[in-house]
Motif scaffolding. Structure first.
Motif: not given
Lengths: 791, 236
Positions: A271-272, A275, A279, A445, A449, A728, A732
């Protein structure tokens, strides 16, 4: 080199800052992808290999006491390939400093290699190498390290009420002790206070005075075996011997923790990086679109000269492909380095054999493929606009950009208050919607994080706070090696330093309800206890009922037990007769960790058919740590362990060290990502609006005022990104925590208000840094040069 | 020395370094600019006329020499002095208008008005240039002549003492060009500003109080015009 290629390189040199920022984003994504996936594959492989080589049992049965001969009867059950009978018992270890620890004395039938759950020797000698009359044990490496034990050292244990000296001959690990925890009420390993002592079975039986006896049966099942059927058949064979508990491998406590960690790595490894790739793709798309717009005339000329669309599109797409190639190279170099460091760290954190430092070529190849694919797609998408460029039109100067009314203008009360520069910024953002959205998503994003990182740290702190600070108010907890009469504690109250003593009873039980059996630990406390409270994971304190049971939701949910139901509990103290009692469920609570249910001390005694017995005592003293009293307590007979609250806290804080490191790394990633995004946006805005800025400078705007214009625009996007990113991020992280919840840990998604502020501050810092890296360019603006050129 | 000198250029030169070659755009030049005059600088391309204008307007700095404005030195390399000079005393008009595409006519003018303590009324100036009706239009919705009139309004609204125009009619048709010149003279008359026009169109020299002719980075002659023509009477 073709002229077109040379042009590409010139473009790269001219946009080197942005090119580099893009490479950094891709490199970070690739680094995380490569390192996490390789760590995962190394560890998963190490785990599997370790389990296979040391024959990790598929199923485990615990009984009070059974003759060894029962093993062959169990082996005869269809589907059972191999059964190993073992004797395992917790004994007190007298340490050199007069402290005590608990040793899990585990017997191994010889030759070890033929049996299940056998051991992997790390240092010293194995059992096969020692003389039969010598008493030698092998310790787990973490206990050995924490207590500075080297092979050859003698340790003293209390077994069968006798003190016995034994020699440590080595250290070893075993699949069942990858993450050694004392019991389900432990939060984490405490290697100073709990160790595994491995010994040949015969010697264990002799020391414990149980010749020919076992209390555990380990099973290796055929791959297609019917587990439920075997469980009932073996259970029936063992019934006469006091069936305490049974569990499949997937519920084995050490395996549960290791597997949860592996699952977590797997989730992050996919998943990481996604992102970061998305981007990078978004920014590349925006940069290339802008590049094509600004080089419209050159493209027109190239077309007029006879270059076709495919050549030109390929040229621009190559920009993105080069970013991905260089990013993937850098990311792989960093990722491979990080992978080996992380593998070592994890292997040490868990008692795993030194993991194979494989470079998983597949992961490397996939990382190149994914990054090129993402780059290629964004490059092609962006350079589609090349198709629409008509050479004749393109070579004429471009008309002014089309200004438009924005939706904000409908709010006249707001719009009329705005200065012209704010109006400019707002209109420009609405005009460049794609770039605007990409920047907002990018900042979002990075903030997600950050939020994720802060929430993890808050949840961890909250966990600590709830499981220690809020519920435990004692200075010392003293556990006895066997239950004692509570009247014996009265004597302690006479000691000057002791302010208060409270009694406690810990009883491992099997909870039975509607044909289901679940292992649980019942803790008996005085309902009016002041030194220990029961809190759920949300911090709510639950009262201990005078009658009946306060059950934890993990146990309750497994059996479908609701408040008002009556649950049957069977004591499994491993000594004395098994006793059964019925308890009404008075209340339930969601624990943060472990499966512990609470009853009143009186109810606990009734369970054992006893009166006024205790297994532990909590002390409140004049000072949190009192070494003299600690020494006095430790010297008393039947005292199993004396642990100060501050000692527990220290162990926990040490354990949290690794958590802080990963939080720090994540924080760094988020900040780098944020800087790269803001830098790119500001540079693009700067490049595109050079002419406007020069006009403003001519009008008499100062350098600072003109730079402020660009800042306004980036700030506006950044603030929107931050505002959207905060909730968000929480969502998450909450989802992640929910997915990472296991039977042993369940962290609530707690975020302290302070953390929102911290995230916002860190975000403001990266926005500021990214802007200042780019805005230096604004000062170098040459008004004459910019205003002279039409393109 | 006449006491109505607004600016004084003393031995000013400008050399550009382009890669390995030096281009002497303006050789050592001295010039006095008088208050409220219409000064037309004429010359072919490369004659140094735009360089001279940029130095006068403070958007470029000279290589040697000294520029005095109101007897204060502008050429000591201080960006703040130049910025404040441009902000309070100079209005610039370019061949390509250089309007801000994201602002309407009115807002483009307001953008300049916000810079000075006592600007003219934005609406009045828009009336003066005949664009009051189109004040809510964006530059992309205007013709070239209209865009140039917005640019003039933007320059004038600050009440500058000097209005600098670099080829103001260069991109306009004949009729529109003459209209723009008329506007410049009207503005000089109404607001008493000095108007300097740089052009290669020698016909425009007929409307000037003085004409400076340039060639190859040098002033070759300065002509005083006793009877300047009104812009509508000049022909090219």
């Amino acid at each position: 080199m073709s002229t077109l290629t040379r042009k590409l390189f010139r473009t790269i040199v001219n946009t080197r800052g942005q090119f580099l920022a893009l490479i950094v984003i891709v490199a970070l994504g690739v680094m995380i992808y490569v390192s996490m996936n390789i760590v995962y594959s190394n560890l998963a492989q190490a785990q599997q290999q370790f389990y296979e080589e040391n024959r990790f049992a598929d199923y485990t049965f615990l009984v009070v006491k059974a003759p060894e001969s029962v093993v062959s009867r169990i082996e005869a059950v269809p589907g059972v390939i191999k059964a190993t009978g073992r004797l395992q018992k917790d004994v007190t270890i007298f340490k050199d400093n007069e402290e005590r620890a608990v040793g899990r004395l585990t017997g191994y039938p010889l030759p070890v290699k033929d049996e299940l759950n056998n051991i992997h020797l790390l240092s010293g000698r194995s059992f096969d190498d020692i003389a039969s009359e010598e008493i030698g044990i092998i310790a787990d490496p973490q206990y050995a390290e924490a207590n500075a034990i080297k092979p050859g050292k003698k340790i003293e244990i209390l077994a069968d009420s006798r003190k016995v000296d034994i020699t440590v001959i080595g250290t070893a690990i075993s699949p069942e002790f990858v993450y050694p925890m004392k019991d389900s009420s432990s939060l984490f390993p405490e290697p100073e206070l709990f160790g595994i002592l491995m010994m040949p079975q015969k010697q264990v039986q002799q020391i414990l005075g149980m010749p020919g006896q076992i209390n555990q049966v380990l099973l290796d099942l055929a791959p297609d075996a019917d587990e439920a059927l075997i469980k009932s058949q073996v259970g029936a064979i063992l019934k006469p011997y006091g069936n305490i508990a049974d569990y499949p491998r997937k519920n084995q406590s050490s395996h549960v923790v290791l597997q949860a960690q592996l699952d977590g790595i797997k989730l992050i490894s996919t998943s990481l990086p996604l992102i970061f790739f998305l981007i990078a793709a978004g920014i590349q798309f925006v940069i290339l679109s802008r590049l094509i717009r600004s080089q419209r005339m050159s493209i027109g000329v190239m077309k007029a000269l006879g270059y076709n669309n495919r050549q030109i599109i390929w040229n621009y797409t190559s920009y993105a492909l080069l970013v991905s190639l260089l990013g993937a190279l850098a990311g792989n170099a960093l990722g491979l380095g990080m992978a080996s460091a992380m593998t070592v760290l994890f292997a040490q954190y868990f008692n795993l054999p030194p993991a194979a430092m494989g470079i998983n070529l597949q992961v490397v190849v996939i990382s190149f493929l994914i990054s090129s694919l993402v780059a290629g797609a964004s490059g092609l998408l962006a350079s589609r606009s090349v198709l629409q460029i008509n050479p004749a039109e393109a070579m004429r100067p471009q008309p002014p950009a089309i200004g438009r009314r924005t939706p904000v203008e409908d709010w006249a009360w707001l719009w009329n208050r705005l200065s012209s520069s704010w109006k400019m910024s707002l209109r420009s953002m609405f005009r460049n919607r794609t770039r605007f959205s990409v920047t907002i998503l990018g900042v979002m994003s990075a903030v997600v994080l950050l939020m994720f990182t802060f929430l993890m740290s808050d949840a961890t702190n909250h966990f600590f706070d709830q499981s220690f600070e809020q519920v435990n108010h004692y200075d010392y907890i003293v556990r006895f090696s066997e239950p004692i009469k509570e009247s014996e504690l009265l004597y302690w109250n006479g000691w000057d330093e002791v302010q208060r003593t409270e009694k406690m009873m810990e009883i491992p039980v099997k909870a039975i309800f509607s044909n289901q059996t679940v292992d649980d630990v019942i803790v008996g406390l005085e309902p009016s206890s002041q030194l220990k409270k029961v809190s759920d994971k949300y911090g709510e304190i639950h009262r201990i009922p005078e009658e009946g049971i306060l059950i934890n939701s993990v146990t309750a949910d497994k059996m479908g037990l609701a408040v008002g139901d009556v649950v049957t509990v069977e004591t499994v103290m491993g000594m004395g007769a098994v006793r059964t009692a019925q308890l009404k469920v008075m209340d339930r609570f969601e624990p943060m960790t472990g499966a512990i249910s609470y009853v009143s001390l009186e109810t606990a005694n009734r369970l054992l058919g006893e009166r006024q017995l205790v297994t532990a005592a909590m002390l409140k003293l004049d000072a949190p740590v009192m070494p003299s009293l600690e020494k006095r307590l430790k010297e008393m007979s039947r005292v199993g362990s004396v642990v100060s609250f501050s000692q527990e806290r220290a162990v926990y804080e040490k354990l949290m060290g690794t958590v802080w490191v990963s939080i720090g790394v994540m924080l760094m990633f988020a900040v780098i990502l944020g800087i790269a995004i803001i830098y790119n946006t500001s540079v693009m805005t700067l490049n595109e609006r050079q002419r406007e800025m020069a006009s403003l400078r001519v009008l008499g705007y100062s350098k600072g005022e003109v730079a402020g214009l660009i800042r306004k625009e980036t700030w506006l996007q950044a603030v929107i990104g931050i505002v959207l990113g905060l909730p968000s991020g929480k969502a998450v992280a909450t989802a992640y925590l929910a997915s990472a919840t296991t039977e042993m840990y369940s962290l609530p998604a707690v975020i302290y208000p302070r953390s929102y502020l911290m995230v916002a501050i860190v975000a403001f810092i990266f926005v500021w840094l990214g802007q200042n890296l780019s805005i230096r360019k604004a000062g170098k603006l040459d008004m004459v040069e910019v205003l002279k050129n039409r393109e | 020395m006449p006491d109505n000198v607004l600016m004084r250029l003393k031995n000013v030169s400008k050399t550009y370094i382009m890669g390995e070659i030096k281009v002497e755009a303006l050789k050592e030049t001295s010039l006095e600019i008088l208050a409220e005059e219409v000064l037309v600088i004429l010359g072919p391309s490369g004659s140094g006329k735009s360089t001279l204008l940029n130095l006068v307007g403070g958007i470029d700095s000279s290589t040697t020499g000294e520029i005095l404005y109101d007897e204060k030195v502008l050429t000591d390399g201080n960006d703040r002095v130049l910025t404040s000079f441009r902000r309070l005393d100079v209005g610039f008009i370019f061949q390509f208008y250089n309007l801000i595409p994201d602002l309407t006519c009115e807002e483009n003018v307001a953008l300049a008005a916000e810079l000075v303590p006592e600007p003219l009324e934005v609406q009045d100036v828009l009336h003066d240039v005949g664009l009051h009706d189109r004040r809510d239009h964006f530059p992309s919705q205007l013709s070239g002549g209209e865009q140039q009139r917005v640019a003039i309004a933007r320059a004038v609204v600050k009440r500058p003492r000097i209005l600098l125009c670099d080829e103001p009619t260069g991109s306009l048709d004949y009729e529109t060009g003459k209209m723009v010149l008329r506007l410049l003279v009207d503005i000089r008359n109404k607001y008493h500003s000095t108007v300097i026009i740089v052009t290669h169109n020698s016909a425009i020299g007929d409307m000037a109080d003085r004409v400076v002719r340039m060639r190859s980075g040098e002033i070759v002659e300065i002509i005083e015009n006793e009877n300047p023509l009104p812009p509508e009477r000049i022909e090219w």
